[in-house]
Design an enzyme around this catalytic site. Structure first.
Site, PDB file in Angstrom:
ATOM      1  N   LYS A  90      -2.953  -3.368  -3.600  1.00 18.42           N
ATOM      2  CA  LYS A  90      -2.325  -3.868  -4.823  1.00 18.42           C
ATOM      3  C   LYS A  90      -1.132  -3.017  -5.241  1.00 18.42           C
ATOM      4  O   LYS A  90      -0.298  -3.457  -6.028  1.00 18.42           O
ATOM      5  CB  LYS A  90      -3.345  -3.930  -5.963  1.00 18.42           C
ATOM      6  CG  LYS A  90      -3.950  -2.602  -6.371  1.00 18.42           C
ATOM      7  CD  LYS A  90      -4.961  -2.802  -7.492  1.00 18.42           C
ATOM      8  CE  LYS A  90      -5.558  -1.489  -7.970  1.00 18.42           C
ATOM      9  NZ  LYS A  90      -6.355  -0.821  -6.924  1.00 18.42           N
ATOM     10  N   LYS A 134      -0.481   9.053  -0.016  1.00 23.15           N
ATOM     11  CA  LYS A 134       0.276   8.910  -1.250  1.00 23.15           C
ATOM     12  C   LYS A 134       1.136  10.128  -1.559  1.00 23.15           C
ATOM     13  O   LYS A 134       2.202  10.002  -2.157  1.00 23.15           O
ATOM     14  CB  LYS A 134      -0.667   8.602  -2.413  1.00 23.15           C
ATOM     15  CG  LYS A 134      -1.327   7.232  -2.276  1.00 23.15           C
ATOM     16  CD  LYS A 134      -2.120   6.841  -3.500  1.00 23.15           C
ATOM     17  CE  LYS A 134      -2.688   5.448  -3.347  1.00 23.15           C
ATOM     18  NZ  LYS A 134      -3.465   5.010  -4.526  1.00 23.15           N
ATOM     19  N   LYS A 156      -3.288  -1.380   5.471  1.00 25.67           N
ATOM     20  CA  LYS A 156      -4.221  -2.173   4.677  1.00 25.67           C
ATOM     21  C   LYS A 156      -3.491  -2.923   3.574  1.00 25.67           C
ATOM     22  O   LYS A 156      -2.421  -2.513   3.112  1.00 25.67           O
ATOM     23  CB  LYS A 156      -5.308  -1.282   4.070  1.00 25.67           C
ATOM     24  CG  LYS A 156      -4.837  -0.403   2.918  1.00 25.67           C
ATOM     25  CD  LYS A 156      -6.015   0.201   2.183  1.00 25.67           C
ATOM     26  CE  LYS A 156      -5.553   0.956   0.936  1.00 25.67           C
ATOM     27  NZ  LYS A 156      -6.656   1.396   0.097  1.00 25.67           N
TER      28      LYS A 156
END
Length: 265
Positions: A134, A51, A131
């Site tokens: 959301k 991230k 992966k």
């Protein structure tokens, strides 16, 4: 979130369901554990690396979040934690912190172990090497519990596969098709071998329809129950309030013991 957990079958009479922000012991223990954690240890954890690259510069909250996760676990002296494969390294941090604390201040925390399901990681429908998440900016990459049957069918129909029509399970060479097989097996609650048996004679296009039907059949009752629960906000708030009270009853004495051992008055 509360509605989704209840709709998926969590029983608040057997499991304590609460908002973490309503139990201040979590953040206090997190700060204490943070004093036992080195910066290089956190720098190599997967979520920070991924991230922070996406945002070019990650926040302090993102950097220290795994310590808060460890506090969430250790505060209740958890022995087993259900996690996805991508969270195993974060759980290992909790294990390390339990060992460090116990070594310095005496045995208090058990070292929690991971509980992994047979489907360890569901991959993105648009990028089967990543992966399913959301937070993925591609709306077609992720199946949400709130998706309508039409949306689920569309997402699976457009899922990335390859140019071979036969359905096989080979995560290394055919990650897209293998991801669909894993999703089918998980949603239909069958083995991968049984999912492949059901796919015999089908090309990937026809198999996608079979996968979509399995996902829709499994998720439609969950979505309908979520809608019912979200319409009763008072019930959800009452469940969370009771859960927070029960969580504080468990957390407070553990934190008192921690404060005494580290020398806080």
């Amino acid at each position: 979130m509360a509605a989704s957990l209840l709709a998926c079958g969590i029983d608040p009479e057997q499991s304590i369901l609460f908002q973490q922000s309503q139990v201040s012991e979590h953040v206090e223990l997190s700060w204490i554990l943070g004093c036992l954690t080195s910066m290089p240890r956190l720098r190599h954890l997967p979520q920070w690396k991924m991230k922070s690259k996406q945002k070019n510069e990650g926040s302090v909250g993102l950097y220290t979040y795994p310590v808060l996760q460890a506090a969430d676990i250790l505060l209740y002296k958890s022995t087993h934690v259900p996690v996805g494969e991508d969270q195993v390294q974060h759980l290992e941090l909790a294990q390390d912190l339990a060992r460090i604390f116990n070594h310095r201040y005496g045995d208090l925390f058990p070292e929690p172990r991971a509980l992994l399901s047979s489907t360890r990681k569901v991959k993105s429908l648009r990028d089967p090497f990543s992966k399913m998440s959301k937070s993925d900016p591609q709306s077609m990459a992720t199946i949400n519990l709130t998706d309508s049957p039409d949306n689920i069918a569309l997402k699976i129909r457009r899922a990335v596969t390859d140019f071979t029509s036969e359905v096989t399970f080979d995560p290394e060479m055919r990650p897209g098709v293998s991801n669909l097989v894993s999703i089918h097996a998980s949603m239909a609650m069958v083995s991968v071998e049984e999912a492949l048996s059901q796919a015999q004679g089908l090309d990937t296009g026809a198999y996608k329809q079979l996968v979509a039907e399995a996902v829709i059949q499994r998720l439609t009752p969950v979505r309908e129950e979520m809608e019912r629960l979200r319409a009763d906000r008072g019930h959800l708030e009452a469940v969370l309030a009771r859960g927070a009270h029960r969580a504080r009853e468990l957390a407070a004495p553990v934190l008192r013991e921690v404060r005494q051992r580290v020398g806080f008055s």
